[in-house]
Design an enzyme around this catalytic site. Structure first.
Site, mmCIF file in Angstrom:
data_model
loop_
_atom_site.group_PDB
_atom_site.id
_atom_site.type_symbol
_atom_site.label_atom_id
_atom_site.label_comp_id
_atom_site.label_asym_id
_atom_site.label_seq_id
_atom_site.Cartn_x
_atom_site.Cartn_y
_atom_site.Cartn_z
ATOM 1 N N GLN A 1 0.801 -1.183 0.040
ATOM 2 C CA GLN A 1 0.031 0.061 0.027
ATOM 3 C C GLN A 1 0.974 1.324 -0.220
ATOM 4 O O GLN A 1 0.896 1.990 0.828
ATOM 5 C CB GLN A 1 -0.916 -0.056 1.076
ATOM 6 C CG GLN A 1 -1.908 0.962 1.049
ATOM 7 C CD GLN A 1 -3.037 0.803 0.257
ATOM 8 O OE1 GLN A 1 -4.079 0.237 0.855
ATOM 9 N NE2 GLN A 1 -2.996 1.186 -0.854
ATOM 10 N N PHE A 2 1.354 1.582 -1.243
ATOM 11 C CA PHE A 2 2.249 2.893 -1.188
ATOM 12 C C PHE A 2 1.289 4.192 -0.991
ATOM 13 O O PHE A 2 1.905 5.195 -0.554
ATOM 14 C CB PHE A 2 2.741 3.004 -2.527
ATOM 15 C CG PHE A 2 1.946 3.476 -3.813
ATOM 16 C CD1 PHE A 2 1.748 4.715 -3.908
ATOM 17 C CD2 PHE A 2 1.296 2.382 -4.458
ATOM 18 C CE1 PHE A 2 1.032 5.160 -5.196
ATOM 19 C CE2 PHE A 2 0.341 2.734 -5.575
ATOM 20 C CZ PHE A 2 0.342 4.214 -5.808
ATOM 21 N N THR A 3 0.247 3.979 -1.066
ATOM 22 C CA THR A 3 -0.646 5.339 -0.968
ATOM 23 C C THR A 3 -0.861 5.668 0.587
ATOM 24 O O THR A 3 -1.346 6.983 0.831
ATOM 25 C CB THR A 3 -2.328 5.086 -1.402
ATOM 26 O OG1 THR A 3 -2.680 3.987 -0.728
ATOM 27 C CG2 THR A 3 -2.164 4.827 -3.063
#
Length: 195
Positions: free
Chosen positions: A126-128
């Site tokens: 989950q880079f967000t």
């Protein structure tokens, strides 16, 4: 009768008007300019590994309509990797998450760990989690690690979980995924490698 002329008054030499002397300023005058938003430094704490851990009764992740990973009771872990992270910090975060005691005991208190209830983990990249909206409504993700660093640490985090004897399910790094979960509580805890 001769007309007498008035005596001529000699002209005074021109002298410029005098003004009060200006006081000298001490030091250089500073000009305040608006900061360039793109050059604003990012706090280093914002660049560490992050995990959003949710207690679930069940959870799954699907890719292109097919189930890629599925668990029953356990943790759904949304994992983000920062550019300052290292394998040592990765292990530290995994140990903290796996040792979390948030499952109910016989007295209905949050006192049991993942191992106590025989739970599993579903890890989703989950880079967000590094979305920065401090300078506008469109988030910037420049605080997330590049794939060449993020993928190995994402894999290492899951390896640490397996080494502790847990069943580990996962998504696919960088893929478009659909995540489903039945949250229990809900109970959601935020972690990062600075804490």
């Amino acid at each position: 009768n001769q007309r007498q002329e008035a005596p001529r008054v000699p002209k005074r030499p021109f002298s410029p008007p005098s003004f009060p002397a200006r006081r000298k300023r001490r030091g250089r005058r500073r000009h305040t300019q608006p900061a360039n938003l793109q050059d604003t430094p990012i706090k280093r704490k914002d660049l560490t590994m992050k995990a959003v851990v949710t207690r679930v009764n069940s959870a799954s992740v699907s890719i292109d309509g097919a189930v890629h990973g599925k668990i029953g009771k356990g943790f759904l872990i949304l994992l983000g990797v920062g550019p300052d992270d290292t394998p040592a910090l990765c292990r530290k975060l995994a140990e903290k998450v796996l040792g979390l005691r948030v499952f109910r005991d016989e007295n209905d208190k949050m006192n049991r760990s993942l191992a106590d209830v025989g739970g599993s983990v579903l890890v989703v990249s989950q880079f967000t989690l590094y979305g920065d909206v401090s300078h506008g409504r469109r988030p910037s993700f420049i605080g997330a690690a590049k794939p060449d660093l993020a993928i190995p640490l994402y894999e290492r985090f899951m390896a640490h979980c397996r080494e502790r004897g847990f069943d580990v399910q996962h998504g696919e790094f960088g893929a478009d995924m659909q995540v489903y979960s039945q949250n229990d509580g809900p109970v959601t805890i935020l972690f990062d490698t600075e804490e």
